[in-house]
Enzyme design. Structure first.
Site, PDB file in Angstrom:
ATOM      1  N   GLU A  75       0.833  -1.205   0.000  1.00 37.25           N
ATOM      2  CA  GLU A  75       0.000   0.000   0.000  1.00 37.25           C
ATOM      3  C   GLU A  75       0.871   1.259   0.000  1.00 37.25           C
ATOM      4  OE1 GLU A  75      -0.517  -2.647   1.767  1.00 37.25           O
ATOM      5  OE2 GLU A  75      -2.639  -3.196   1.624  1.00 37.25           O
ATOM      6  N   LYS A 100       1.914  -7.972  -6.595  1.00 34.13           N
ATOM      7  CA  LYS A 100       3.103  -8.670  -6.104  1.00 34.13           C
ATOM      8  C   LYS A 100       2.972 -10.089  -6.660  1.00 34.13           C
ATOM      9  CE  LYS A 100       5.020  -9.095  -1.517  1.00 34.13           C
ATOM     10  NZ  LYS A 100       4.646  -8.993  -0.105  1.00 34.13           N
TER      11      LYS A 100
END
Ligand code: FAD
Length: 448
Positions: A75, A100
């Site tokens: 984030e 990811k």
């Protein structure tokens, strides 16, 4: 809306909270998308790179952030990239989706998406301390404009052009009012190239003198007394009173809410603000869209196109949207089911919306809901005698608030959608702002 994007930019990053993730790189993939002032039209005409956003610069901005350090959370990394992209000239909104890769055994990727908007085209609001100083020293503000939509910004411009000063008050974090929700290019503003709401808001703000003042505060009530107007407001959690010689109220409209007790709880946790902005969340998910008018049906189609399974709920037995929307819905009947003649009566869930309950007892399993059940005027700040039964302000030809009979408030003007249920639009709001500003300035000049 014009955008420039970079898709699936693959970079090695140091990211993750777990000990095995520290000190080693793992692959991430980025989608970066920006909206920028001016749009692509100019670049398409000039064929010059400097009139658009060079996508190599987007990639560079991302690489620079990724190389900087280890980021425990994806984030933070995504937000830092978005911030860095926002620094590029004329970019006013950046959307960064970060994946990811291979971090979950059974998934191709996991990640996050952030959207950041610029407020550089907007002046910072006054600090509370600055307001306290102004309140202590100044006896009376000459003109206060409440609301920073088209009407309010037009009124500010005209007051300044006519050689006077005005204080602008708005409760929102950014100036522009409804314009901040218009993501498509409006084609019906006379004399203007098609333009989206953000760009228009930026232009209107940029047209104001740099010295203009704005206060971020919610106005609770305005009362016009014989010698002045009293403005009761809440600023940074505190109640204050400001006195002004004249007030122009431009508080516009707001979307009507469902009116359920559980609604506040799920804002940002299942209740979508807009289909355009939040489209990234809904692919493969079920979304309940409430409202069978044009806006509800248009959004249902948009969400379906984005890959959501849509349940459209409408309180009447038939949709009230235009024929073209109803036809389009028929075509998409596989992905959009309808519940007609029912209303949403409750929302359920813990941290996030989980179920939507209808008046016929059905509970729809859905993590997302978008409501489009119309608009209502932000009229509560006006004394009730100046509002009609629907909440719109009553005004006379000089835009002075009136009770519909003989009584007119000589210091209280109203402009924009708040007084205009017939043609609520950019053009009419601009004109209203100008008229109200001229009338307020004339009043001040007569009094002096
Ligand atoms: C999705 C969408 C599409 C649109 N498309 C078009 C189009 O194509 N063409 C067109 O001409 N028009 C269009 N419009 C309408 C147009 O944007 C509006 O008519 C116009 O912007 C209204 O301006 P306004 O200044 O009257 O009010 P608003 O824009 O509603 O601004 C009111 C401001 O007052 C503030 N405020 C309210 N209450 C308080 C309070 N108590 N205290 C402090 N501040 C307060 C709000 O925060 C807000 O900033 C569209 C609107 C939307 C939402």
């Amino acid at each position: 809306m014009d955008k420039v994007f970079v898709e699936r930019l693959r970079l090695p990053a140091r990211v993750g909270v777990y000990s095995h993730e520290k000190g080693r790189e793992q692959p991430i993939e980025l989608d970066i998308e920006v909206d920028f002032d001016g749009g692509l039209e100019q670049a398409a005409r000039s064929e010059r790179l400097r009139d658009t956003i060079n996508y190599e610069k987007l990639a560079k901005a991302a690489r620079r952030v990724v190389d900087e350090r280890h980021f425990p959370l994806v984030e933070t990394l995504a937000a830092e990239i978005a911030k860095s992209v926002l620094q590029l000239r004329s970019v006013h909104r950046a959307r960064v989706r970060l994946r990811k890769l291979g971090c979950l055994e059974d998934a191709a990727a996991a990640g996050t998406e952030v959207v950041l908007e610029h407020s550089a085209d907007q002046k910072s609001p006054m600090e509370l301390a600055e307001l306290e100083t102004a309140l202590a020293s100044a006896t009376l503000e000459p003109i206060v404009v409440i609301g920073s939509g088209v009407a309010g910004l037009s009124a500010m411009l005209w007051v300044h052009r006519l050689g006077h000063r005005a204080l602008l008050i708005d409760a929102a974090t950014s100036l522009g009012g409804q314009l901040r929700q218009v993501f498509f290019r409006m084609t019906d503003i006379p004399g203007m190239h098609p333009i989206n709401g953000n760009d228009l808001a930026s232009r209107l703000v940029a047209q104001l003198p740099r010295s203009f003042r704005w206060l971020r505060a919610r106005v609770e009530h305005v009362e016009a007394e014989t010698r002045q107007c009293a403005i009761d407001l809440e600023v940074a959690g505190q109640r204050r009173m400001i006195a002004a010689e004249a007030v122009i109220v431009c508080s516009g409209w707001r979307r009507r809410q469902l009116g359920l007790t559980s609604e506040q709880r799920f804002f940002g946790r299942g209740i979508l603000a807009t289909a355009s902005k939040d489209i990234g969340f809904v692919r493969g998910e079920r979304v309940v869209v409430v409202g069978g008018g044009d806006a509800g049906c248009e959004n249902a189609l948009k969400l379906r196109r984005a890959g959501a399974e849509v349940v459209l709920v409408h309180r009447r037995a038939q949709l009230s949207a235009r024929k073209e929307f109803r036809r389009a819905l028929d075509k998409h009947s596989a992905g959009i089911s309808q519940r007609l003649g029912v209303q949403v009566v409750a929302l359920h869930g813990d941290e996030h919306l989980g179920q939507v309950e209808l008046s016929n007892g059905e509970r729809i399993e859905a993590r997302w809901l978008l409501s489009r059940i119309g608009w209502e005027p932000n009229g509560e700040l006006l004394p009730p005698r100046f509002r009609d039964e629907r909440g719109y302000a009553r005004v006379n030809a000089r835009l002075l608030a009136t009770d519909g009979g003989t009584e007119q408030q000589k210091r209280l003007f109203v402009a924009g959608d708040l007084r205009n249920p017939i043609v609520p639009s950019v053009a009419t709001s601009m004109g209203d702002g100008a008229c109200a500003a001229k009338a307020a300035v004339e009043l001040l000049e007569q009094l002096r």
